[in-house]
Scaffold this active site. Structure first.
Site: not given
Ligand SMILES: *Cc1c(COP(=O)(O)O)cnc(C)c1O
Length: 404
Positions: A123, A193, A218-219, A363
């Site tokens: 990511f 992560d 938030y997911k 997706r």
């Molecule tokens: C959604 C996501 C993030 C989001 O990071 P933010 O700091 O909340 O913007 C980070 N890492 C992964 C793997 C994600 O899927």
């Protein structure tokens, strides 16, 4: 799979009742809960209470009536979802910020080990933050390699292996225990992560022996747009590692108002500044929903929903890029298509909200708490229609939005 088959699965679905606990908009099949989860109904009154009573009436007294402990209290609610103890998790900041704190702490921990190893195509924020973290530690480097080179990239200079449990594009899942053991065998710390896996797949950080973890709320946890993220530090590292963003909320005695920084005991030292209470209130109401949930049921339903879309995608002639084995993936399905952006837009126009990930991935998120098998069957039928009729060729679907 016919529509009746899907309805039969809905009738015997042990999670079916959870759907009513979400405010799902009319006429929408929402397959983007892996990007922004749906609003749980309990959030609205909780937020109203925080605004009108806690803030409006109690004002600053509310800090002593529950606000100040919110980061630890919410951390304790996330702990069972990730196989952690209640005192190993705190909530606050963003996933990006937690990554920064954890990576710099890991880089500074052992002067002989100054390399972060991570996966190419991770990511974006994970790699961007890792780049920033090595910039803050003299002699530190970042080694980003393809998935099949990760094991070989670990060595006696590795400080930390940073992996995303479930890949945001393909849904490929790393084995938590396997990779934690490989990091340890090389003498490195393991940082996971969990953004794309918490609330989607069963997670046991303790059994895996993981050292550090971060994740998004938030997911799949439905905490609301930009909801505060979590940080896990295994108990044995809480005193040994130092938070590089040494703010007053991580101080042993924030209200002693002293000049020098002295870190608090336990997870509190990983806090930085004042928590965002409105965001915490939304998240807490969303987390309370998970009290009665069995992750094995989530995993089983996710697999059933995946099978429905995999069949529809295959019938449409689409290439599925997600693993066929449920144990090796998260809870979304991705298809590759040269015009994936236009296909996504054509589906959205038909009420099926999924998303596009550059350069060519469609997706579709599978959230067992609020999707029925019939919803997903309908989405599959519409996907086949959009591909068969080439409806995606409509020029209206070609214009890119800022957020895809
Ligand atoms: C959604 C996501 C993030 C989001 O990071 P933010 O700091 O909340 O913007 C980070 N890492 C992964 C793997 C994600 O899927």
């Amino acid at each position: 799979m016919t529509r009746d088959d899907a309805r039969a699965l809905d009738r015997s679905d042990p999670l079916a009742a959870f759907r009513d606990r979400f405010a799902l908009p009319e006429g929408v099949i929402y397959l983007d809960g892996n990007s922004l989860g749906v609003l749980p109904r309990a959030v609205t009154p909780a937020l109203a209470d925080t605004l009108t009573r806690q803030w409006g009436e109690r004002l600053i007294r509310s800090w002593n009536e529950g606000w100040i402990e919110a980061p630890q209290r919410l951390g304790a609610k996330i702990a069972p979802l990730i196989g952690a103890a209640a005192d190993e998790v705190i909530v606050g900041d963003t996933t990006s910020t937690h990554l920064f704190k954890a990576l710099v702490a890991a880089l500074r921990h052992d002067p002989a080990r100054r390399t972060i190893v991570s996966e190419a195509g991770n990511f974006p924020t994970d790699l961007h933050i890792a780049e920033g973290a090595v910039g803050c530690v003299p002699g530190a480097t970042l080694k980003v390699v393809a998935r099949d080179r990760l094991a070989a990239a670990l060595g006696d200079d590795t400080a930390v292996l940073l992996l995303t449990h479930v890949h945001y594009k393909t849904a490929e899942r790393f084995d938590l225990a396997d990779w934690s053991a490989r990091a340890h065998a090389a003498g490195a710390l393991m940082l996971w992560d969990l953004s794309h896996s918490v609330g989607a797949v069963p997670i046991d950080l303790a059994a895996a022996g993981a050292d550090l973890a971060v994740g998004c709320t938030y997911k799949y946890l439905n905490g609301g747009p930009g909801a505060p993220a979590f940080l896990y530090v295994a108990r044995q590292w809480q005193a040994a590692l130092a938070n590089p963003v040494s703010g007053w909320m991580g101080h042993a005695e924030p209200f002693a108002f002293t000049d020098g920084y002295r870190p608090a005991e336990g997870m509190r030292r990983w806090l930085v500044g004042t928590p965002s209470i409105l965001a915490m209130a939304s998240l807490e109401a969303a987390l309370d929903l998970w009290n009665d949930i069995d992750m094995a049921q989530i995993a089983a339903k996710s697999a059933a929903l995946f099978a429905i879309l995999a069949e529809a995608g295959a019938a449409a002639g689409l290439a599925c890029v997600s693993p066929a084995d449920p144990a090796q993936r998260g809870s979304h399905i991705s298809f590759r298509h040269r015009h994936a952006y236009a296909v996504t837009q054509a589906l959205i126009a038909r009420g099926v909200i999924g998303d596009f990930r550059a350069p060519d991935v469609l997706r579709l998120g599978l959230t067992p708490l609020y999707l029925s098998h019939e919803d997903v069957w309908r989405a599959g039928a519409l996907l086949q229609e959009v591909i068969a009729d080439e409806a995606w060729r409509d020029p209206a679907y070609a214009t890119r939005n800022a957020v895809t």
